[in-house]
Write a protein that holds these residues in place. Structure first.
Motif, PDB file in Angstrom:
ATOM      1  N   THR A  81       0.816  -1.218   0.000  1.00 26.53           N
ATOM      2  CA  THR A  81       0.000   0.000   0.000  1.00 26.53           C
ATOM      3  C   THR A  81       0.849   1.268   0.000  1.00 26.53           C
ATOM      4  O   THR A  81       2.021   1.263   0.390  1.00 26.53           O
ATOM      5  CB  THR A  81      -0.925   0.026   1.225  1.00 26.53           C
ATOM      6  OG1 THR A  81      -0.124   0.062   2.416  1.00 26.53           O
ATOM      7  CG2 THR A  81      -1.822  -1.191   1.254  1.00 26.53           C
TER       8      THR A  81
ATOM      9  N   PHE B 118      -2.178   1.358 -11.900  1.00 32.34           N
ATOM     10  CA  PHE B 118      -2.778   1.188 -10.581  1.00 32.34           C
ATOM     11  C   PHE B 118      -3.569  -0.124 -10.607  1.00 32.34           C
ATOM     12  O   PHE B 118      -4.556  -0.240 -11.331  1.00 32.34           O
ATOM     13  CB  PHE B 118      -3.697   2.361 -10.240  1.00 32.34           C
ATOM     14  CG  PHE B 118      -3.000   3.687 -10.132  1.00 32.34           C
ATOM     15  CD1 PHE B 118      -2.408   4.075  -8.933  1.00 32.34           C
ATOM     16  CD2 PHE B 118      -2.930   4.548 -11.217  1.00 32.34           C
ATOM     17  CE1 PHE B 118      -1.763   5.303  -8.818  1.00 32.34           C
ATOM     18  CE2 PHE B 118      -2.286   5.782 -11.120  1.00 32.34           C
ATOM     19  CZ  PHE B 118      -1.706   6.156  -9.909  1.00 32.34           C
ATOM     20  N   GLN B 119      -3.132  -1.088  -9.798  1.00 30.51           N
ATOM     21  CA  GLN B 119      -3.761  -2.405  -9.824  1.00 30.51           C
ATOM     22  C   GLN B 119      -4.828  -2.581  -8.744  1.00 30.51           C
ATOM     23  O   GLN B 119      -5.465  -3.625  -8.662  1.00 30.51           O
ATOM     24  CB  GLN B 119      -2.700  -3.498  -9.687  1.00 30.51           C
ATOM     25  CG  GLN B 119      -1.714  -3.526 -10.835  1.00 30.51           C
ATOM     26  CD  GLN B 119      -0.699  -4.637 -10.724  1.00 30.51           C
ATOM     27  OE1 GLN B 119      -0.595  -5.310  -9.705  1.00 30.51           O
ATOM     28  NE2 GLN B 119       0.067  -4.841 -11.781  1.00 30.51           N
ATOM     29  N   SER B 120      -5.023  -1.552  -7.916  1.00 25.78           N
ATOM     30  CA  SER B 120      -6.025  -1.613  -6.853  1.00 25.78           C
ATOM     31  C   SER B 120      -6.716  -0.254  -6.768  1.00 25.78           C
ATOM     32  O   SER B 120      -6.640   0.556  -7.693  1.00 25.78           O
ATOM     33  CB  SER B 120      -5.361  -1.997  -5.522  1.00 25.78           C
ATOM     34  OG  SER B 120      -6.326  -2.194  -4.512  1.00 25.78           O
ATOM     35  N   THR B 121      -7.374   0.006  -5.667  1.00 25.79           N
ATOM     36  CA  THR B 121      -8.118   1.250  -5.514  1.00 25.79           C
ATOM     37  C   THR B 121      -7.189   2.444  -5.300  1.00 25.79           C
ATOM     38  O   THR B 121      -6.075   2.295  -4.788  1.00 25.79           O
ATOM     39  CB  THR B 121      -9.084   1.152  -4.332  1.00 25.79           C
ATOM     40  OG1 THR B 121      -8.331   0.862  -3.141  1.00 25.79           O
ATOM     41  CG2 THR B 121     -10.098   0.048  -4.558  1.00 25.79           C
ATOM     42  N   VAL B 122      -7.675   3.628  -5.671  1.00 25.48           N
ATOM     43  CA  VAL B 122      -6.924   4.877  -5.507  1.00 25.48           C
ATOM     44  C   VAL B 122      -7.835   5.915  -4.866  1.00 25.48           C
ATOM     45  O   VAL B 122      -8.948   6.162  -5.355  1.00 25.48           O
ATOM     46  CB  VAL B 122      -6.397   5.413  -6.856  1.00 25.48           C
ATOM     47  CG1 VAL B 122      -5.615   6.705  -6.640  1.00 25.48           C
ATOM     48  CG2 VAL B 122      -5.548   4.376  -7.558  1.00 25.48           C
ATOM     49  N   GLN B 123      -7.365   6.518  -3.773  1.00 27.21           N
ATOM     50  CA  GLN B 123      -8.115   7.600  -3.130  1.00 27.21           C
ATOM     51  C   GLN B 123      -7.179   8.772  -2.905  1.00 27.21           C
ATOM     52  O   GLN B 123      -6.150   8.639  -2.245  1.00 27.21           O
ATOM     53  CB  GLN B 123      -8.703   7.130  -1.804  1.00 27.21           C
ATOM     54  CG  GLN B 123      -9.550   8.188  -1.110  1.00 27.21           C
ATOM     55  CD  GLN B 123     -10.261   7.653   0.117  1.00 27.21           C
ATOM     56  OE1 GLN B 123     -10.493   6.460   0.237  1.00 27.21           O
ATOM     57  NE2 GLN B 123     -10.614   8.542   1.040  1.00 27.21           N
ATOM     58  N   THR B 124      -7.541   9.937  -3.449  1.00 26.71           N
ATOM     59  CA  THR B 124      -6.714  11.130  -3.308  1.00 26.71           C
ATOM     60  C   THR B 124      -7.552  12.269  -2.729  1.00 26.71           C
ATOM     61  O   THR B 124      -8.780  12.267  -2.813  1.00 26.71           O
ATOM     62  CB  THR B 124      -6.134  11.585  -4.657  1.00 26.71           C
ATOM     63  OG1 THR B 124      -7.198  12.072  -5.493  1.00 26.71           O
ATOM     64  CG2 THR B 124      -5.407  10.446  -5.364  1.00 26.71           C
TER      65      THR B 124
ATOM     66  N   ALA C 188      -3.381  -0.999  -2.600  1.00 27.10           N
ATOM     67  CA  ALA C 188      -4.267   0.166  -2.581  1.00 27.10           C
ATOM     68  C   ALA C 188      -3.474   1.453  -2.337  1.00 27.10           C
ATOM     69  O   ALA C 188      -2.499   1.463  -1.579  1.00 27.10           O
ATOM     70  CB  ALA C 188      -5.325  -0.003  -1.499  1.00 27.10           C
TER      71      ALA C 188
ATOM     72  N   ALA D  34      -5.899   4.315   0.729  1.00 25.31           N
ATOM     73  CA  ALA D  34      -7.060   3.679   1.360  1.00 25.31           C
ATOM     74  C   ALA D  34      -7.184   4.057   2.836  1.00 25.31           C
ATOM     75  O   ALA D  34      -8.290   4.295   3.336  1.00 25.31           O
ATOM     76  CB  ALA D  34      -6.969   2.164   1.221  1.00 25.31           C
TER      77      ALA D  34
ATOM     78  N   ASN E  16       0.173   5.332   1.364  1.00 31.71           N
ATOM     79  CA  ASN E  16      -0.706   6.259   2.062  1.00 31.71           C
ATOM     80  C   ASN E  16       0.065   7.530   2.421  1.00 31.71           C
ATOM     81  O   ASN E  16       1.282   7.590   2.289  1.00 31.71           O
ATOM     82  CB  ASN E  16      -1.262   5.622   3.343  1.00 31.71           C
ATOM     83  CG  ASN E  16      -2.288   4.541   3.069  1.00 31.71           C
ATOM     84  OD1 ASN E  16      -3.434   4.836   2.750  1.00 31.71           O
ATOM     85  ND2 ASN E  16      -1.877   3.277   3.186  1.00 31.71           N
TER      86      ASN E  16
END
Length: 199
Positions: free
Chosen positions: A138, A183-189, A158, A161, A140
């Motif tokens: 991950t 990006f192979q998983s979720t992205v949160q910005t 992720a 996340a 973050n």
């Protein structure tokens, strides 16, 4: 002062480098291993530009407070927790490498602790994969991140996340890379992703 490392170092406790660190090893590769944390409070550089590979395996935190590979003293390659150590990597400065094989690999969870953070890789020679960047787990941290990568950048885990990427001012992730970004998983910005027209 300056701490010059010329051989592998293994400790049962922490390693903390309070001054600038320069690498100059006979094999052009140094492995730092600790049961605790490994912390670079100032810069980490190769004595000769593009010569040294660094592998950091810490069961605790690997923390980069100062720039890595600045002053035209770039590392050839940087890898964290290649041995499956259960640690984390904290990045609070810029990292610059010029590689002959996969420039950056983070084998652990990564946290951006100070920013903005700029990751730069340059392929040495004609092999684009020399400048690849891999985040195996991950990413973050409430800091802005800029990617200037000549190879491919892969985010396996992720992104954002637990702690959305970005300061909420400007783009959270800026992609200035000439290679692809996956990006192979979720992205949160906190404030989106910007990509240069040429990237």
């Amino acid at each position: 002062g300056v701490t010059e490392i010329r051989a592998d170092i293994s400790t049962s406790g922490n390693q903390t480098y309070h001054d600038a660190v320069e690498l100059d090893t006979p094999a052009d590769t140094v492995t730092l291993t600790a049961d605790g944390d490994i912390v670079f409070q100032q810069t980490l550089r190769s004595l000769t530009d593009g010569e040294e590979q660094v592998i950091v395996n810490a069961d605790g935190v690997t923390r980069f407070v100062g720039d890595v590979g600045d002053n035209s003293q770039r590392l050839r390659r940087l890898e964290t927790d290649s041995d499956g150590a259960a640690g984390t990597t904290e990045i609070g400065a810029n990292i610059d490498t010029v590689g002959t094989v996969e420039a950056l690999r983070f084998g652990d969870d990564v946290l951006l602790i100070n920013g903005p953070v700029v990751l730069t890789t340059t392929a040495s020679g004609v092999v684009p994969s020399a400048a690849d960047v891999v985040f195996e787990r991950t990413l973050n941290g409430s800091q802005n991140l800029t990617l200037s990568i000549e190879g491919e950048t892969t985010f396996t885990g992720a992104v954002g996340a637990n702690n959305a990427i970005g300061t909420n001012t400007g783009a959270a992730i800026t992609i200035n890379s000439t290679g692809p970004t996956e990006f192979q998983s979720t992205v949160q910005t906190a404030s989106g992703i910007a990509q240069d027209d040429a990237a």
